[in-house]
Enzyme design. Structure first.
Site: not given
Ligand code: NAP
Length: 260
Positions: A137, A150
């Site tokens: 990120s 985070y």
């Molecule tokens: N959204 C942003 O602004 C942003 C920006 C930069 C980077 N990111 C990164 O992008 C990645 C995906 O996040 P997202 O934004 O797409 O959010 P999201 O919609 O909340 O998706 C997160 C995914 O990770 C899974 N997950 C989280 N903790 C887990 C665990 N302990 N075991 C298994 N699965 C787990 C969730 O599954 P469950 O719901 O089943 O737990 C879900 O499938 C993350 O690494 C996040 O840090 C996000």
């Protein structure tokens, strides 16, 4: 007949991970996807509409037992691509956070991610082939007041990905790091940050973000920041004093900042 490629995508039940899995499915990969809640089963059903095999594992990837379960589901198949994307945030001041949740952020974003990469990376190293995409990120470039753990976890991941890429440069295994900016997913709700300015601002489309990451992985590129605004932000962060970055993060991530 050429054999279909096989990819593992973690955190594929929603957001960027689901979109990454869609990129893989559209590109002809068979899939093993994982997430922590039963939503992963519905995600698998939707991904099967692209025609390939999709296996789903429900496991908490913050735990070694969860990683064991995911590894068992590989069933000896050669892994062509590992998209280590699962992760979550946690808003509020560090001392106000529940340490069980703090630990879960670290265990998911760092320990579980590294454990999986270590296991699958070794198999790729033996085959002298494979692609690894890690979701870091641009948050890793900023001390993240009111989301300190985070941002720290993503600073670790951004750094780790580039170091591993260098270690594996002559191995046939490529490592790419996707560095998104704020993206329209379940992330902010799950991190209890909906009342922050950060959560309220216009965010990127997860399908676009995933496409940027998937293409970088397929080309074997290093770190890729998605979107020109985030690229500009990343360039400015590199020359801004850390204390100023922390103060700026405070203004957008402090609980209630959306209302003031
Ligand atoms: N959204 C942003 O602004 C942003 C920006 C930069 C980077 N990111 C990164 O992008 C990645 C995906 O996040 P997202 O934004 O797409 O959010 P999201 O919609 O909340 O998706 C997160 C995914 O990770 C899974 N997950 C989280 N903790 C887990 C665990 N302990 N075991 C298994 N699965 C787990 C969730 O599954 P469950 O719901 O089943 O737990 C879900 O499938 C993350 O690494 C996040 O840090 C996000």
């Amino acid at each position: 007949m050429t054999q279909r490629q096989f990819a593992i995508v973690t955190g594929a039940s929603s957001g960027i991970g689901y979109a990454l899995a869609e990129c893989c499915a559209e590109d002809g990969f068979d899939l093993l996807i994982a997430a922590d809640d039963p939503g992963i089963v519905n995600a698998a059903a939707r991904l099967r509409e692209h025609g390939g095999t999709v296996d789903a594992v429900q496991a908490d990837l913050a735990t070694a037992a969860g990683i064991d379960r995911l590894q068992a589901a590989i069933q000896g198949r050669a892994v062509d691509a590992l998209l280590a994307n699962a992760g979550h945030g946690l808003g509020h001041a560090f001392l106000d956070q529940d340490f069980v949740q703090v630990r879960h952020v670290i265990d998911t974003n760092i320990t579980g991610t590294l454990d999986l990469i270590h296991r699958v990376g070794r198999m790729m190293q033996v085959r002298r082939a494979g692609r690894i995409l890690i979701t870091g990120s641009i948050a890793g470039l900023q001390p993240g007041s009111f989301q300190a753990v985070y941002n720290g976890s993503k600073a670790f991941i951004d750094s780790f990905a580039l170091a591993l890429r260098n270690e594996l440069k002559d191995s046939g295994v490529t490592v790419s790091c996707l560095m998104p900016g704020p993206t329209e997913t379940e992330f902010f709700e799950r991190a209890d940050m909906l009342d922050t300015r950060l959560a309220q601002k216009k965010k990127d489309d997860p399908a676009h973000v995933a496409r940027v990451g998937f293409d970088a992985m397929m080309k074997g590129e290093g770190d890729v920041v998605s979107g020109w605004k985030n690229k500009l932000q990343a360039a400015m962060d590199a020359i801004t004093p850390a204390a100023l970055l922390a103060e700026r993060h405070r203004r957008v991530a402090r609980p209630g900042s959306a209302r003031h």
